[in-house]
Design a protein around this motif. Structure first.
Motif, PDB file in Angstrom:
ATOM      1  N   LEU A   1       0.837  -1.198   0.000  1.00 31.76           N
ATOM      2  CA  LEU A   1       0.000   0.000   0.000  1.00 31.76           C
ATOM      3  C   LEU A   1       0.873   1.250   0.000  1.00 31.76           C
ATOM      4  CD1 LEU A   1      -2.862  -0.723   2.576  1.00 31.76           C
ATOM      5  CD2 LEU A   1      -3.063  -0.502   0.091  1.00 31.76           C
ATOM      6  N   PRO A   2       0.486   2.278  -0.744  1.00 29.70           N
ATOM      7  CA  PRO A   2       1.252   3.526  -0.716  1.00 29.70           C
ATOM      8  C   PRO A   2       1.095   4.240   0.626  1.00 29.70           C
ATOM      9  CG  PRO A   2      -0.589   3.662  -2.280  1.00 29.70           C
ATOM     10  CD  PRO A   2      -0.611   2.301  -1.672  1.00 29.70           C
ATOM     11  N   ASP A   3       2.074   5.075   0.940  1.00 37.31           N
ATOM     12  CA  ASP A   3       2.030   5.944   2.124  1.00 37.31           C
ATOM     13  C   ASP A   3       1.835   5.203   3.442  1.00 37.31           C
ATOM     14  OD1 ASP A   3       2.341   8.364   0.591  1.00 37.31           O
ATOM     15  OD2 ASP A   3       0.248   8.125  -0.023  1.00 37.31           O
ATOM     16  N   HIS A   4       2.259   3.960   3.505  1.00 34.50           N
ATOM     17  CA  HIS A   4       2.069   3.217   4.756  1.00 34.50           C
ATOM     18  C   HIS A   4       3.108   3.682   5.777  1.00 34.50           C
ATOM     19  CE1 HIS A   4       1.487  -0.039   7.611  1.00 34.50           C
ATOM     20  NE2 HIS A   4       0.280  -0.099   7.079  1.00 34.50           N
ATOM     21  N   PRO A   5       2.686   3.976   7.015  1.00 37.24           N
ATOM     22  CA  PRO A   5       3.623   4.516   8.012  1.00 37.24           C
ATOM     23  C   PRO A   5       4.753   3.565   8.400  1.00 37.24           C
ATOM     24  CG  PRO A   5       1.462   4.083   8.987  1.00 37.24           C
ATOM     25  CD  PRO A   5       1.322   3.873   7.509  1.00 37.24           C
ATOM     26  N   SER A   6       4.625   2.291   8.118  1.00 39.47           N
ATOM     27  CA  SER A   6       5.696   1.350   8.459  1.00 39.47           C
ATOM     28  C   SER A   6       6.852   1.404   7.459  1.00 39.47           C
ATOM     29  CB  SER A   6       5.156  -0.078   8.518  1.00 39.47           C
ATOM     30  OG  SER A   6       4.807  -0.530   7.220  1.00 39.47           O
ATOM     31  N   GLN A   7       6.636   2.078   6.341  1.00 43.26           N
ATOM     32  CA  GLN A   7       7.624   2.096   5.259  1.00 43.26           C
ATOM     33  C   GLN A   7       8.316   3.455   5.166  1.00 43.26           C
ATOM     34  OE1 GLN A   7       8.228  -0.843   3.505  1.00 43.26           O
ATOM     35  NE2 GLN A   7       6.911  -1.524   5.175  1.00 43.26           N
ATOM     36  N   GLN A   8       9.544   3.429   4.675  1.00 36.80           N
ATOM     37  CA  GLN A   8      10.289   4.663   4.448  1.00 36.80           C
ATOM     38  C   GLN A   8       9.698   5.413   3.247  1.00 36.80           C
ATOM     39  OE1 GLN A   8      12.842   5.768   6.489  1.00 36.80           O
ATOM     40  NE2 GLN A   8      12.157   4.066   7.756  1.00 36.80           N
ATOM     41  N   ALA A   9       9.966   6.694   3.159  1.00 38.96           N
ATOM     42  CA  ALA A   9       9.400   7.549   2.110  1.00 38.96           C
ATOM     43  C   ALA A   9       9.661   7.018   0.699  1.00 38.96           C
ATOM     44  CB  ALA A   9       9.938   8.968   2.250  1.00 38.96           C
ATOM     45  N   LEU A  10      10.801   6.365   0.487  1.00 37.41           N
ATOM     46  CA  LEU A  10      11.125   5.806  -0.825  1.00 37.41           C
ATOM     47  C   LEU A  10      10.033   4.862  -1.323  1.00 37.41           C
ATOM     48  CD1 LEU A  10      13.196   5.357  -3.142  1.00 37.41           C
ATOM     49  CD2 LEU A  10      14.182   3.535  -1.723  1.00 37.41           C
ATOM     50  N   PHE A  11       9.339   4.204  -0.413  1.00 36.08           N
ATOM     51  CA  PHE A  11       8.325   3.213  -0.760  1.00 36.08           C
ATOM     52  C   PHE A  11       6.904   3.727  -0.514  1.00 36.08           C
ATOM     53  CE2 PHE A  11      12.177   0.884   0.525  1.00 36.08           C
ATOM     54  CZ  PHE A  11      12.500   0.375  -0.720  1.00 36.08           C
ATOM     55  N   HIS A  12       6.692   5.027  -0.618  1.00 34.56           N
ATOM     56  CA  HIS A  12       5.368   5.614  -0.407  1.00 34.56           C
ATOM     57  C   HIS A  12       4.613   5.905  -1.694  1.00 34.56           C
ATOM     58  CE1 HIS A  12       5.390   7.130   4.012  1.00 34.56           C
ATOM     59  NE2 HIS A  12       6.017   5.978   3.896  1.00 34.56           N
ATOM     60  N   LYS A  13       5.315   6.308  -2.742  1.00 31.77           N
ATOM     61  CA  LYS A  13       4.636   6.744  -3.962  1.00 31.77           C
ATOM     62  C   LYS A  13       4.069   5.552  -4.730  1.00 31.77           C
ATOM     63  CE  LYS A  13       7.514  10.792  -4.528  1.00 31.77           C
ATOM     64  NZ  LYS A  13       8.538  11.441  -5.346  1.00 31.77           N
ATOM     65  N   PRO A  14       2.795   5.640  -5.134  1.00 29.27           N
ATOM     66  CA  PRO A  14       2.184   4.530  -5.877  1.00 29.27           C
ATOM     67  C   PRO A  14       2.673   4.459  -7.318  1.00 29.27           C
ATOM     68  CG  PRO A  14       0.625   6.331  -5.663  1.00 29.27           C
ATOM     69  CD  PRO A  14       1.846   6.713  -4.868  1.00 29.27           C
ATOM     70  N   PHE A  15       2.688   3.258  -7.839  1.00 24.92           N
ATOM     71  CA  PHE A  15       2.994   3.013  -9.247  1.00 24.92           C
ATOM     72  C   PHE A  15       1.925   3.708 -10.085  1.00 24.92           C
ATOM     73  CE2 PHE A  15       2.373   0.138 -12.967  1.00 24.92           C
ATOM     74  CZ  PHE A  15       3.568   0.421 -13.611  1.00 24.92           C
ATOM     75  N   GLN A  16       2.342   4.354 -11.173  1.00 20.99           N
ATOM     76  CA  GLN A  16       1.418   5.131 -12.007  1.00 20.99           C
ATOM     77  C   GLN A  16       0.856   4.361 -13.205  1.00 20.99           C
ATOM     78  OE1 GLN A  16       0.374   8.300 -11.101  1.00 20.99           O
ATOM     79  NE2 GLN A  16       1.456   7.739  -9.230  1.00 20.99           N
ATOM     80  N   GLY A  17       1.134   3.066 -13.287  1.00 22.07           N
ATOM     81  CA  GLY A  17       0.516   2.249 -14.326  1.00 22.07           C
ATOM     82  C   GLY A  17       1.170   2.290 -15.696  1.00 22.07           C
ATOM     83  N   GLN A  18       2.392   2.800 -15.790  1.00 19.92           N
ATOM     84  CA  GLN A  18       3.081   2.836 -17.074  1.00 19.92           C
ATOM     85  C   GLN A  18       4.559   2.537 -16.879  1.00 19.92           C
ATOM     86  OE1 GLN A  18       2.455   6.704 -18.761  1.00 19.92           O
ATOM     87  NE2 GLN A  18       0.361   6.236 -19.368  1.00 19.92           N
ATOM     88  N   GLY A  19       5.159   1.997 -17.936  1.00 18.19           N
ATOM     89  CA  GLY A  19       6.600   1.831 -17.949  1.00 18.19           C
ATOM     90  C   GLY A  19       7.130   0.604 -17.240  1.00 18.19           C
ATOM     91  N   MET A  20       6.303  -0.409 -17.060  1.00 18.58           N
ATOM     92  CA  MET A  20       6.759  -1.636 -16.405  1.00 18.58           C
ATOM     93  C   MET A  20       6.091  -2.830 -17.078  1.00 18.58           C
ATOM     94  SD  MET A  20       6.378  -2.769 -12.442  1.00 18.58           S
ATOM     95  CE  MET A  20       6.896  -4.376 -11.930  1.00 18.58           C
ATOM     96  N   TYR A  21       6.843  -3.919 -17.185  1.00 10.73           N
ATOM     97  CA  TYR A  21       6.254  -5.166 -17.666  1.00 10.73           C
ATOM     98  C   TYR A  21       6.919  -6.333 -16.950  1.00 10.73           C
ATOM     99  CZ  TYR A  21      10.403  -5.957 -20.551  1.00 10.73           C
ATOM    100  OH  TYR A  21      11.683  -6.172 -20.984  1.00 10.73           O
ATOM    101  N   LEU A  22       6.237  -7.444 -16.957  1.00 17.13           N
ATOM    102  CA  LEU A  22       6.770  -8.696 -16.421  1.00 17.13           C
ATOM    103  C   LEU A  22       6.743  -9.721 -17.543  1.00 17.13           C
ATOM    104  CD1 LEU A  22       4.732  -8.852 -13.095  1.00 17.13           C
ATOM    105  CD2 LEU A  22       7.084  -8.066 -13.374  1.00 17.13           C
ATOM    106  N   THR A  23       7.692 -10.609 -17.544  1.00 16.68           N
ATOM    107  CA  THR A  23       7.694 -11.720 -18.484  1.00 16.68           C
ATOM    108  C   THR A  23       7.578 -13.002 -17.688  1.00 16.68           C
ATOM    109  OG1 THR A  23       9.082 -10.507 -20.044  1.00 16.68           O
ATOM    110  CG2 THR A  23       9.008 -12.905 -20.291  1.00 16.68           C
ATOM    111  N   ILE A  24       6.642 -13.829 -18.089  1.00 20.73           N
ATOM    112  CA  ILE A  24       6.462 -15.137 -17.457  1.00 20.73           C
ATOM    113  C   ILE A  24       6.738 -16.186 -18.520  1.00 20.73           C
ATOM    114  CG2 ILE A  24       4.861 -16.706 -16.315  1.00 20.73           C
ATOM    115  CD1 ILE A  24       3.373 -14.231 -15.257  1.00 20.73           C
ATOM    116  N   GLU A  25       7.780 -16.967 -18.287  1.00 19.93           N
ATOM    117  CA  GLU A  25       8.134 -18.034 -19.224  1.00 19.93           C
ATOM    118  C   GLU A  25       7.349 -19.285 -18.854  1.00 19.93           C
ATOM    119  OE1 GLU A  25      12.012 -20.572 -20.748  1.00 19.93           O
ATOM    120  OE2 GLU A  25      12.300 -18.929 -19.329  1.00 19.93           O
TER     121      GLU A  25
END
Length: 156
Positions: free
Chosen positions: A80-104
């Motif tokens: 989850l974004p902005d979770h108080p247990s996490q450092q600021a680096l891990f707060h911003k949510p993914f914006q839905g672009q620029g990432m893919y996964l490959t499953i072989e």
């Protein structure tokens, strides 16, 4: 420089080079990649990866979800974004672009048919590429493209 000194320097340099190479190999043997996506869509992500792709739940709490592939060879996590247990680096949510996964997979045709039968939107239809791979693509609830592929033995 005397020949014995040159020999000593050569041995030291080659020993150091061997130690660096040996060290890198040891690090690589211990490495494991776990991709993570920061998203508010934990429930939708869980449903998609477990119901559509057959992933299992490794760990889950109210702000974090860790899933594994069948056979437990790879994992993906959701936070989850902005979770108080996490450092600021891990707060911003993914914006839905620029990432893919490959499953072989071993049988891409079978997986393609199963996913179509589940009514999942196919973003790239099953196709053969000039370099020999056979694949198709879908998209997860977060906008991540998922390329499901059977690699050609000649191109692996």
């Amino acid at each position: 420089m005397k020949p014995i000194s040159m020999l000593f320097i050569a041995i030291c340099l080659s020993t150091n080079a061997y130690a660096q190479t040996d060290s890198a190999i040891k690090i690589q043997k211990k490495m494991k990649l776990n991709a993570g996506i920061i998203t508010t869509k934990l429930a939708a992500s869980k449903a998609f990866y477990t119901d559509v792709l057959g992933f299992g739940v490794t760990f889950e709490n109210d702000f974090y979800l860790l899933l594994h592939t069948p056979g437990r060879t790879s994992e993906i996590s959701f936070l989850l974004p902005d979770h108080p247990s996490q450092q600021a680096l891990f707060h911003k949510p993914f914006q839905g672009q620029g990432m893919y996964l490959t499953i072989e997979v071993e049988d891409v045709d079978e997986i393609y048919q199963e996913i179509r039968n589940k009514g999942i939107d196919i973003k790239i239809a099953l196709r053969d590429e000039p370099w020999g791979d056979r694949h198709f693509a879908i998209e997860d609830p977060n906008g991540v493209g998922i390329d499901i592929v059977k690699y050609s033995p000649d191109n692996k």
